[in-house]
Write an enzyme that holds these catalytic residues in place. Structure first.
Site, PDB file in Angstrom:
ATOM      1  N   SER A   1      -1.914  -1.005  -8.864  1.00  0.00           N
ATOM      2  CA  SER A   1      -1.559   0.215  -8.135  1.00  0.00           C
ATOM      3  C   SER A   1      -2.757   1.148  -8.021  1.00  0.00           C
ATOM      4  CB  SER A   1      -0.434   0.935  -8.878  1.00  0.00           C
ATOM      5  OG  SER A   1      -0.237   2.219  -8.340  1.00  0.00           O
TER       6      SER A   1
ATOM      7  N   TYR B   1      -2.759   3.715  -1.166  1.00  0.00           N
ATOM      8  CA  TYR B   1      -2.135   4.754  -0.347  1.00  0.00           C
ATOM      9  C   TYR B   1      -3.287   5.347   0.457  1.00  0.00           C
ATOM     10  CZ  TYR B   1       2.080   4.849  -3.341  1.00  0.00           C
ATOM     11  OH  TYR B   1       3.236   4.531  -4.016  1.00  0.00           O
TER      12      TYR B   1
ATOM     13  N   THR C   1       0.380   0.522   1.366  1.00  0.00           N
ATOM     14  CA  THR C   1       1.772   0.977   1.289  1.00  0.00           C
ATOM     15  C   THR C   1       2.051   1.927   2.447  1.00  0.00           C
ATOM     16  OG1 THR C   1       1.744   0.679  -1.087  1.00  0.00           O
ATOM     17  CG2 THR C   1       3.465   2.119  -0.206  1.00  0.00           C
TER      18      THR C   1
ATOM     19  N   LYS D   1       2.794  -3.117   3.018  1.00  0.00           N
ATOM     20  CA  LYS D   1       3.919  -3.075   2.067  1.00  0.00           C
ATOM     21  C   LYS D   1       4.892  -1.968   2.465  1.00  0.00           C
ATOM     22  CE  LYS D   1       4.934  -2.438  -2.861  1.00  0.00           C
ATOM     23  NZ  LYS D   1       5.556  -1.127  -2.985  1.00  0.00           N
TER      24      LYS D   1
ATOM     25  N   HIS E   1      10.341  -0.071  -1.620  1.00  0.00           N
ATOM     26  CA  HIS E   1       9.675   0.649  -2.714  1.00  0.00           C
ATOM     27  C   HIS E   1      10.621   0.749  -3.927  1.00  0.00           C
ATOM     28  CE1 HIS E   1       5.944   3.333  -2.952  1.00  0.00           C
ATOM     29  NE2 HIS E   1       6.459   3.456  -4.156  1.00  0.00           N
TER      30      HIS E   1
HETATM   31  C1  LIG Z   1       7.797   3.004 -11.778  1.00  0.00           C
HETATM   32  C2  LIG Z   1       7.415   2.452 -10.432  1.00  0.00           C
HETATM   33  C3  LIG Z   1       6.186   2.768  -9.891  1.00  0.00           C
HETATM   34  C4  LIG Z   1       5.813   2.258  -8.655  1.00  0.00           C
HETATM   35  N1  LIG Z   1       4.570   2.538  -8.185  1.00  0.00           N
HETATM   36  C5  LIG Z   1       4.191   2.038  -7.001  1.00  0.00           C
HETATM   37  C6  LIG Z   1       2.887   2.274  -6.513  1.00  0.00           C
HETATM   38  O1  LIG Z   1       2.070   2.905  -7.169  1.00  0.00           O
HETATM   39  N2  LIG Z   1       2.578   1.794  -5.286  1.00  0.00           N
HETATM   40  C7  LIG Z   1       3.473   1.079  -4.534  1.00  0.00           C
HETATM   41  O2  LIG Z   1       3.146   0.663  -3.427  1.00  0.00           O
HETATM   42  N3  LIG Z   1       4.703   0.801  -4.995  1.00  0.00           N
HETATM   43  C8  LIG Z   1       5.076   1.264  -6.200  1.00  0.00           C
HETATM   44  N4  LIG Z   1       6.324   0.964  -6.676  1.00  0.00           N
HETATM   45  C9  LIG Z   1       7.209   0.060  -5.920  1.00  0.00           C
HETATM   46  C10 LIG Z   1       6.999  -1.403  -6.355  1.00  0.00           C
HETATM   47  O3  LIG Z   1       5.762  -1.874  -5.897  1.00  0.00           O
HETATM   48  C11 LIG Z   1       8.056  -2.332  -5.801  1.00  0.00           C
HETATM   49  O4  LIG Z   1       8.156  -2.167  -4.416  1.00  0.00           O
HETATM   50  C12 LIG Z   1       9.431  -2.175  -6.426  1.00  0.00           C
HETATM   51  O5  LIG Z   1       9.357  -1.784  -7.775  1.00  0.00           O
HETATM   52  C13 LIG Z   1      10.187  -3.485  -6.325  1.00  0.00           C
HETATM   53  O6  LIG Z   1      11.463  -3.360  -6.793  1.00  0.00           O
HETATM   54  P1  LIG Z   1      11.942  -3.804  -8.269  1.00  0.00           P
HETATM   55  O7  LIG Z   1      11.473  -2.740  -9.185  1.00  0.00           O
HETATM   56  O8  LIG Z   1      13.414  -3.849  -8.111  1.00  0.00           O
HETATM   57  O9  LIG Z   1      11.347  -5.159  -8.586  1.00  0.00           O
HETATM   58  C14 LIG Z   1       6.711   1.447  -7.923  1.00  0.00           C
HETATM   59  C15 LIG Z   1       7.953   1.129  -8.473  1.00  0.00           C
HETATM   60  C16 LIG Z   1       8.313   1.618  -9.706  1.00  0.00           C
HETATM   61  C17 LIG Z   1       9.636   1.221 -10.273  1.00  0.00           C
HETATM   62  C1  LIG Z   2       3.287   8.037  -8.779  1.00  0.00           C
HETATM   63  C2  LIG Z   2       3.328   7.340  -7.455  1.00  0.00           C
HETATM   64  C3  LIG Z   2       2.034   7.509  -6.768  1.00  0.00           C
HETATM   65  C4  LIG Z   2       3.695   5.915  -7.657  1.00  0.00           C
HETATM   66  C5  LIG Z   2       4.793   5.394  -6.820  1.00  0.00           C
HETATM   67  O1  LIG Z   2       4.583   4.901  -5.775  1.00  0.00           O
HETATM   68  C6  LIG Z   2       6.147   5.458  -7.278  1.00  0.00           C
HETATM   69  O2  LIG Z   2       6.417   6.098  -8.283  1.00  0.00           O
HETATM   70  O3  LIG Z   2       7.010   4.850  -6.654  1.00  0.00           O
END
Ligand SMILES: Cc1cc2nc3c(=O)[nH]c(=O)nc-3n(C[C@H](O)[C@H](O)[C@H](O)COP(=O)(O)O)c2cc1C
Ligand SMILES: CC(C)CC(=O)C(=O)O
Length: 373
Positions: free
Chosen positions: A124, A152, A178, A243, A267
């Site tokens: 990330s 991002y 993303t 994404k 997401h």
């Molecule tokens: C705590 C957390 C932080 C995330 N941070 C990012 C991120 O920094 N960038 C991003 O593109 N997606 C982020 N996501 C989304 C994940 O990449 C992903 O799309 C999602 O978690 C998939 O679903 P799942 O948790 O059910 O497997 C985040 C998801 C969670 C739960």
């Molecule tokens: C803290 C954010 C930049 C990370 C994210 O994409 C998320 O929390 O879903």
């Protein structure tokens, strides 16, 4: 921004060997005991009423696998071709922020575990470890974890280009852009908990300005558009994965703009609440892309049978998000290895029972959909 108030200190005393992992669910239960409740809510939560968050998992209930029998084939071969590489299995680690809130070793532990399996870790942009240090963590091993970098795009193009250069120099093999976050999703749990910023001592290391050393805030940029994707296309030679694609028209535009893959994702239900579960959005995107580029999926993948369903509906590979955070919080590096091993074993068994030797044997006709619950 206010910092997070003092919290219960999670227990980090020497862990007894947690033993084998039989169910992915066990990781979440174990993680709950170890995590600061505010951080646990940040990891677990979604936007709005969390309809999409719940739907990501429950939507799989409406699909049934129609197996083939008497197909033989012996051992399963899970290898998967993706963006010019052969992965050992069709499972990636989706980008998630702040791994050091889950475990002191953070993204380094995750990277080592992913290295042991040799699949892709999408690091990330909001990683609490700099991309260079994540890359170093896997360098000494000849096992081949592939790092992709999640971006991002920032309104400051010069800064965005410098982050992309860092990812390239660190050896990242793809850029995951993303596109579902023109503004931050409204997450009630975090608002209630006052979780608006990282605790002291942690920061988004990839946001450090190369000139001043100052760490910038990540900007969710509401001006982001296709022109910026073209700009990125011209800025990097890395394959670009978009994404957060849900609409088939956007999937067609992605192909038209020379993007290398799309990742069907909402997401993890953290952006626009009320959008479809990822698995429900997949078939139309696969149809729109028509095999021209690979289609990936994340959201709600918890079982080998979920992976099988997504592959049969046309995904080339799937990503897992939260399960990795639970594994990391519960059992550190070992937990992430166990999680990936469990998913691989479950997928291999499900494929055997469904009569598929390779992922390519999983076809649309093997899935019945809209099965009433
Ligand atoms: C705590 C957390 C932080 C995330 N941070 C990012 C991120 O920094 N960038 C991003 O593109 N997606 C982020 N996501 C989304 C994940 O990449 C992903 O799309 C999602 O978690 C998939 O679903 P799942 O948790 O059910 O497997 C985040 C998801 C969670 C739960
Ligand atoms: C803290 C954010 C930049 C990370 C994210 O994409 C998320 O929390 O879903």
């Amino acid at each position: 921004m206010p910092s997070v108030p003092a919290q219960v200190t999670p227990s980090r005393t020497a862990m007894a060997d947690p033993g084998p992992l039989h169910r992915l669910d066990d990781l979440e239960a174990e993680a709950r005991l170890r995590l600061d409740p505010v951080h646990r809510d940040f990891f677990a939560g979604g936007a709005g009423d969390e309809r999409t968050l719940r739907a990501n998992e429950t939507a799989f209930d409406a699909y049934r696998i129609l197996p083939r029998v008497l197909r033989g084939g012996g051992e399963r071969d899970l290898r998967t071709e993706l963006l010019g590489e052969t992965l050992p299995m069709p499972v990636l680690v989706s980008p998630t922020a702040f791994h050091r809130l889950a475990h002191p070793e953070g993204e380094v532990a995750t990277a080592r575990a992913v290295g042991a399996v040799g699949t892709v870790l999408v690091v990330s942009m909001a990683s609490t470890t700099p991309i260079e240090a994540v890359a170093e963590a896997i360098e000494p091993s000849d096992r081949s974890a592939r790092l992709w970098f999640q971006l991002y795009p920032q309104p400051d193009l010069g800064f965005t280009a410098s982050v992309v250069s860092r990812a390239e120099a660190a050896g990242c093999r793809a850029l995951v852009v993303t596109v579902d976050s023109p503004v931050f999703g409204r997450r009630d749990r975090d608002l209630r908990n006052g979780f608006l910023d990282l605790p002291p001592g942690y920061c988004c290391e990839n946001m450090r300005d190369p000139e001043t050393g100052r760490v910038r805030d990540i900007v969710m940029d509401a001006t982001l558009d296709w022109a910026r994707i073209e700009w990125l296309r011209a800025t990097t030679r890395l394959p670009i994965v978009l994404k957060g694609i849900l609409h088939p028209a956007d999937a067609r535009l992605a192909v038209a703009h020379g993007v290398d893959a799309v990742l069907v994702s909402n997401h993890g239900g953290r952006q626009l609440d009320g959008v479809p579960a990822s698995i429900d959005a997949l078939p139309a995107v696969v149809a729109a892309v028509g095999g021209r580029i690979p289609v990936l999926l994340d959201g709600g993948i918890r079982r080998g049978t979920d992976i099988l369903t997504a592959l049969a509906l046309g995904a080339v590979a799937v990503g897992v998000g939260r399960p990795v955070l639970w594994a990391l919080a519960a059992r550190g590096e070992r937990g992430v290895s166990q999680l990936l091993d469990l998913l691989r074993a479950e997928l291999a068994r499900a494929m055997t029972l469904a009569g598929a030797v390779r992922p390519a044997d999983l076809t649309r006709e093997m899935i019945l959909d809209r099965v009433p619950g």
